[in-house]
Design a protein around this motif. Sequence first.
Motif, PDB file in Angstrom:
ATOM      1  N   LEU A  41      29.913   6.819  56.984  1.00 12.16           N
ATOM      2  CA  LEU A  41      31.024   7.691  56.624  1.00 12.16           C
ATOM      3  C   LEU A  41      32.350   7.114  57.100  1.00 12.16           C
ATOM      4  O   LEU A  41      33.324   7.084  56.354  1.00 12.16           O
ATOM      5  CB  LEU A  41      30.801   9.095  57.208  1.00 12.16           C
ATOM      6  CG  LEU A  41      31.885  10.127  56.973  1.00 12.16           C
ATOM      7  CD1 LEU A  41      32.143  10.347  55.485  1.00 12.16           C
ATOM      8  CD2 LEU A  41      31.516  11.432  57.645  1.00 12.16           C
ATOM      9  N   LYS A  44      33.414   4.174  54.912  1.00  6.77           N
ATOM     10  CA  LYS A  44      33.955   4.625  53.628  1.00  6.77           C
ATOM     11  C   LYS A  44      35.343   5.231  53.800  1.00  6.77           C
ATOM     12  O   LYS A  44      36.209   5.066  52.943  1.00  6.77           O
ATOM     13  CB  LYS A  44      33.001   5.607  52.962  1.00  6.77           C
ATOM     14  CG  LYS A  44      31.738   4.934  52.483  1.00  6.77           C
ATOM     15  CD  LYS A  44      30.787   5.899  51.827  1.00  6.77           C
ATOM     16  CE  LYS A  44      29.539   5.151  51.394  1.00  6.77           C
ATOM     17  NZ  LYS A  44      28.576   5.992  50.730  1.00  6.77           N
ATOM     18  N   LEU A  45      35.561   5.934  54.900  1.00  8.84           N
ATOM     19  CA  LEU A  45      36.876   6.504  55.160  1.00  8.84           C
ATOM     20  C   LEU A  45      37.918   5.408  55.387  1.00  8.84           C
ATOM     21  O   LEU A  45      39.045   5.510  54.914  1.00  8.84           O
ATOM     22  CB  LEU A  45      36.832   7.422  56.380  1.00  8.84           C
ATOM     23  CG  LEU A  45      36.210   8.790  56.162  1.00  8.84           C
ATOM     24  CD1 LEU A  45      35.978   9.480  57.491  1.00  8.84           C
ATOM     25  CD2 LEU A  45      37.090   9.637  55.266  1.00  8.84           C
ATOM     26  N   ASP A  47      37.877   2.394  54.140  1.00 14.03           N
ATOM     27  CA  ASP A  47      38.149   1.769  52.848  1.00 14.03           C
ATOM     28  C   ASP A  47      39.098   2.612  52.001  1.00 14.03           C
ATOM     29  O   ASP A  47      39.899   2.088  51.237  1.00 14.03           O
ATOM     30  CB  ASP A  47      36.846   1.542  52.066  1.00 14.03           C
ATOM     31  CG  ASP A  47      35.969   0.486  52.708  1.00 14.03           C
ATOM     32  OD1 ASP A  47      36.479  -0.313  53.524  1.00 14.03           O
ATOM     33  OD2 ASP A  47      34.755   0.461  52.394  1.00 14.03           O
ATOM     34  N   LYS A  48      39.010   3.915  52.140  1.00 12.05           N
ATOM     35  CA  LYS A  48      39.801   4.849  51.334  1.00 12.05           C
ATOM     36  C   LYS A  48      41.111   5.248  52.012  1.00 12.05           C
ATOM     37  O   LYS A  48      41.947   5.897  51.421  1.00 12.05           O
ATOM     38  CB  LYS A  48      38.956   6.101  51.067  1.00 12.05           C
ATOM     39  CG  LYS A  48      39.552   7.048  50.084  1.00 12.05           C
ATOM     40  CD  LYS A  48      38.624   8.233  49.918  1.00 12.05           C
ATOM     41  CE  LYS A  48      39.097   9.175  48.872  1.00 12.05           C
ATOM     42  NZ  LYS A  48      40.213   9.972  49.257  1.00 12.05           N
ATOM     43  N   CYS A  49      41.290   4.828  53.238  1.00 11.19           N
ATOM     44  CA  CYS A  49      42.410   5.271  54.067  1.00 11.19           C
ATOM     45  C   CYS A  49      43.774   4.975  53.441  1.00 11.19           C
ATOM     46  O   CYS A  49      44.029   3.881  52.956  1.00 11.19           O
ATOM     47  CB  CYS A  49      42.308   4.599  55.439  1.00 11.19           C
ATOM     48  SG  CYS A  49      43.575   5.107  56.573  1.00 11.19           S
ATOM     49  N   TYR A  97      31.294  14.812  52.497  1.00  8.73           N
ATOM     50  CA  TYR A  97      31.812  13.817  51.557  1.00  8.73           C
ATOM     51  C   TYR A  97      32.725  14.475  50.521  1.00  8.73           C
ATOM     52  O   TYR A  97      33.778  13.941  50.187  1.00  8.73           O
ATOM     53  CB  TYR A  97      30.661  13.099  50.853  1.00  8.73           C
ATOM     54  CG  TYR A  97      30.148  11.891  51.601  1.00  8.73           C
ATOM     55  CD1 TYR A  97      30.372  10.611  51.134  1.00  8.73           C
ATOM     56  CD2 TYR A  97      29.431  12.037  52.787  1.00  8.73           C
ATOM     57  CE1 TYR A  97      29.909   9.504  51.816  1.00  8.73           C
ATOM     58  CE2 TYR A  97      28.962  10.936  53.476  1.00  8.73           C
ATOM     59  CZ  TYR A  97      29.199   9.673  52.990  1.00  8.73           C
ATOM     60  OH  TYR A  97      28.752   8.582  53.670  1.00  8.73           O
ATOM     61  N   LYS A  98      32.305  15.627  50.016  1.00  9.42           N
ATOM     62  CA  LYS A  98      33.108  16.332  49.006  1.00  9.42           C
ATOM     63  C   LYS A  98      34.436  16.798  49.598  1.00  9.42           C
ATOM     64  O   LYS A  98      35.486  16.642  48.969  1.00  9.42           O
ATOM     65  CB  LYS A  98      32.329  17.528  48.456  1.00  9.42           C
ATOM     66  CG  LYS A  98      33.032  18.251  47.356  1.00  9.42           C
ATOM     67  CD  LYS A  98      32.195  19.389  46.804  1.00  9.42           C
ATOM     68  CE  LYS A  98      32.952  20.110  45.725  1.00  9.42           C
ATOM     69  NZ  LYS A  98      32.191  21.235  45.188  1.00  9.42           N
ATOM     70  N   LEU A 100      36.070  15.525  52.072  1.00 11.36           N
ATOM     71  CA  LEU A 100      36.928  14.380  52.381  1.00 11.36           C
ATOM     72  C   LEU A 100      37.234  13.535  51.144  1.00 11.36           C
ATOM     73  O   LEU A 100      37.876  12.488  51.252  1.00 11.36           O
ATOM     74  CB  LEU A 100      36.258  13.504  53.452  1.00 11.36           C
ATOM     75  CG  LEU A 100      36.076  14.171  54.810  1.00 11.36           C
ATOM     76  CD1 LEU A 100      35.296  13.258  55.749  1.00 11.36           C
ATOM     77  CD2 LEU A 100      37.414  14.550  55.426  1.00 11.36           C
ATOM     78  N   HIS A 101      36.769  13.973  49.997  1.00 14.67           N
ATOM     79  CA  HIS A 101      37.014  13.302  48.700  1.00 14.67           C
ATOM     80  C   HIS A 101      36.500  11.872  48.697  1.00 14.67           C
ATOM     81  O   HIS A 101      37.207  10.931  48.334  1.00 14.67           O
ATOM     82  CB  HIS A 101      38.485  13.345  48.336  1.00 14.67           C
ATOM     83  CG  HIS A 101      39.062  14.718  48.349  1.00 14.67           C
ATOM     84  ND1 HIS A 101      38.741  15.658  47.400  1.00 14.67           N
ATOM     85  CD2 HIS A 101      39.902  15.337  49.210  1.00 14.67           C
ATOM     86  CE1 HIS A 101      39.374  16.786  47.669  1.00 14.67           C
ATOM     87  NE2 HIS A 101      40.084  16.623  48.769  1.00 14.67           N
ATOM     88  N   ILE A 102      35.246  11.701  49.095  1.00 15.38           N
ATOM     89  CA  ILE A 102      34.602  10.398  49.093  1.00 15.38           C
ATOM     90  C   ILE A 102      33.423  10.477  48.131  1.00 15.38           C
ATOM     91  O   ILE A 102      32.658  11.429  48.158  1.00 15.38           O
ATOM     92  CB  ILE A 102      34.072  10.040  50.508  1.00 15.38           C
ATOM     93  CG1 ILE A 102      35.210   9.989  51.485  1.00 15.38           C
ATOM     94  CG2 ILE A 102      33.332   8.712  50.472  1.00 15.38           C
ATOM     95  CD1 ILE A 102      34.767   9.811  52.910  1.00 15.38           C
ATOM     96  N   GLU A 103      33.280   9.448  47.302  1.00 17.68           N
ATOM     97  CA  GLU A 103      32.152   9.423  46.367  1.00 17.68           C
ATOM     98  C   GLU A 103      30.992   8.695  46.967  1.00 17.68           C
ATOM     99  O   GLU A 103      31.060   7.811  47.709  1.00 17.68           O
ATOM    100  CB  GLU A 103      32.534   8.746  45.058  1.00 17.68           C
ATOM    101  CG  GLU A 103      33.435   9.631  44.234  1.00 17.68           C
ATOM    102  CD  GLU A 103      34.880   9.163  44.252  1.00 17.68           C
ATOM    103  OE1 GLU A 103      35.119   7.961  44.316  1.00 17.68           O
ATOM    104  OE2 GLU A 103      35.744  10.021  44.199  1.00 17.68           O
TER     105      GLU A 103
END
Length: 103
Positions: A41, A44-45, A47-49, A97-98, A100-103
């Motif tokens: 998690l 992924k966070l 990467d999306k930051c 995940y939902k 935090l808007h992560i797929e």
Amino acid sequence: MKIAYLDKEHSLNKVLKYQKSSNSNIKILFISLWDHYSTELVKKLKDKCNDKGGTLYVVDSFEMPHSFVIFNTSKVPHLISIRGGRLTSEDYLPRIYKDLHIE
């Protein structure tokens, strides 16, 4: 969402005190470095930051074990959302995940 790693209980207390006085929206993610789901998690966070959408405060069980008592955290990852005066506690991974808007 910007990620802020907290490393002292005092830092978490400051965040909670600020939230209470300003009535702002905050999210606190409780993780463990030894938990596979938590580490995935966080990857992924990272990467999306970005700097949009507020701050996600990350609390690690190794650095701040006593902070887990505040919200009765026994499973990780555990997401606490405070919106206004309303507190939401989530430890079900697909919902985290939902939220935090992560797929």
